[in-house]
Write an enzyme that holds these catalytic residues in place. Structure first.
Site, PDB file in Angstrom:
ATOM      1  N   LYS A  74       1.339  -5.233  -5.702  1.00 32.05           N
ATOM      2  CA  LYS A  74      -0.024  -5.313  -5.144  1.00 32.05           C
ATOM      3  C   LYS A  74      -1.036  -4.449  -5.899  1.00 32.05           C
ATOM      4  O   LYS A  74      -2.230  -4.761  -5.907  1.00 32.05           O
ATOM      5  CB  LYS A  74      -0.008  -4.933  -3.657  1.00 32.05           C
ATOM      6  CG  LYS A  74       0.655  -5.974  -2.766  1.00 32.05           C
ATOM      7  CD  LYS A  74       0.518  -5.599  -1.301  1.00 32.05           C
ATOM      8  CE  LYS A  74       1.142  -6.658  -0.412  1.00 32.05           C
ATOM      9  NZ  LYS A  74       0.907  -6.395   1.020  1.00 32.05           N
ATOM     10  N   ASP A 111      -4.859  -8.371   4.185  1.00 36.27           N
ATOM     11  CA  ASP A 111      -4.035  -7.699   5.200  1.00 36.27           C
ATOM     12  C   ASP A 111      -4.897  -7.070   6.289  1.00 36.27           C
ATOM     13  O   ASP A 111      -4.525  -7.080   7.472  1.00 36.27           O
ATOM     14  CB  ASP A 111      -3.170  -6.604   4.553  1.00 36.27           C
ATOM     15  CG  ASP A 111      -1.915  -7.172   3.897  1.00 36.27           C
ATOM     16  OD1 ASP A 111      -1.500  -8.287   4.265  1.00 36.27           O
ATOM     17  OD2 ASP A 111      -1.367  -6.503   2.996  1.00 36.27           O
TER      18      ASP A 111
END
Ligand code: NAP
Length: 275
Positions: A74, A111
């Protein structure tokens, strides 16, 4: 399945990770493509960390229409991004890559919005000025801290590695007593660690005694059944939110960016539960 599928017109998206075989994203996104009748396929690509940049660029050169990014890539994918959203800037990590019409790549982190949408859906709570306790300070916790700051919450954080807690909020010592005391005054208690993933016992570091009808317990660990911590919290009257909702909504936000279509949430949830 149609024997002639996929064809030369089939579009593809996917997730990169290392490992990635555990990912539920293919089940969720392929269910969405089927529900909308889109000739798209979603694949899981295991990419070694040393190959991340060339893999991302190569996949987009080959026509990939969108990527999700999972552990441990990420942060590394930021090197491939020509532009990033404010969420990525604040969190320092991207979980969604979008190819732009001019060939550039946009990085986003869905997220945070996935976390909030699942909360709003399952157990709405006014967070402005409210005390929130988060246990954990890893990658997902960074996104959640960004989301909670945006709602004006007062965030306290307990983490096994204490230095990381203070980066996200007011640090709470990682002891059962200190965690229980902080949970007692919180409207929302979030487990953002991986504790409870594979166990049938409530992890010793997650508070139960202080939780009651005035508290929301939110476990971002996702399993088909509620985690033992959520079961214990519900048994004391707390409202609960499980990790599947966050997974669903972070995926839905990525899906919308790649396809331009409204995500079919019911089909995506069913895909997750059937996987
Ligand atoms: P990560 O960056 O590796 O962070 C892991 C966190 O768990 C850290 O705070 C770590 O503490 C803590 N931890 C791990 N083992 C522990 C132990 N034995 N005792 C105490 N603390 C421990 O991972 P992540 O990406 O944040 O993911 C964390 C969890 O959230 C995973 O279960 C993941 O599957 C889940 N997740 C769910 C969603 C969703 O959509 N529902 C999205 C992302 C992640 P240290 O800092 O001390 O190592």
């Amino acid at each position: 399945m149609d024997a002639a599928w996929p064809t030369s017109l089939t579009r593809f998206a996917g997730v990169i990770g290392w490992p990635v075989s555990h990912s539920l994203s293919p089940a969720m996104h392929n269910a969405a493509f089927r529900a909308l009748g889109l000739d798209w396929a979603y694949l899981a690509f295991p990419i070694e960390p040393r190959h991340v940049e060339e893999a991302v660029r190569g996949l987009f050169r080959a026509g990939c229409a969108g990527l999700n990014v999972t552990i441990p890539h990420k942060h590394a994918v930021l090197a491939c991004c020509d532009e990033v959203t404010p969420a990525v800037e604040a969190i320092g990590a991207a979980n969604t890559l979008v190819p732009l019409p001019d060939g550039r790549i946009r990085g986003d982190n869905t997220d945070a919005q996935g976390f909030l949408r699942a909360l709003d859906e399952a157990a709405p709570v006014d967070l402005a000025g409210a005390d929130v306790l988060m246990i954990g300070a890893g990658g997902a916790a960074r996104a959640i801290a960004f989301a909670l700051r945006g709602r004006g919450a007062r965030l306290r954080v307990a983490n096994r590695t204490p230095g990381k807690a203070g980066e996200l909020g007011e640090a709470v010592p990682f002891t059962p007593e200190a965690i229980a005391a902080a949970a007692a005054g919180a409207v929302l208690v979030v487990n953002a660690t991986s504790l409870g993933m594979g166990s049938d016992e409530v992890p010793a570091d997650l508070p139960v005694a202080p939780l009651g009808p005035g508290t929301v317990a939110y476990d971002i660990v996702y399993r088909r059944e509620p985690t033992p911590w959520l079961v214990a919290a519900a048994g004391q009257g707390a409202r609960t939110v499980d990790g599947l909702g966050m997974l669903l909504h972070q995926g839905a936000a990525a899906f919308a960016q790649w396809t331009g279509a409204d995500p079919p949430l019911g089909a995506m949830r069913a895909g997750l539960l059937a996987s």
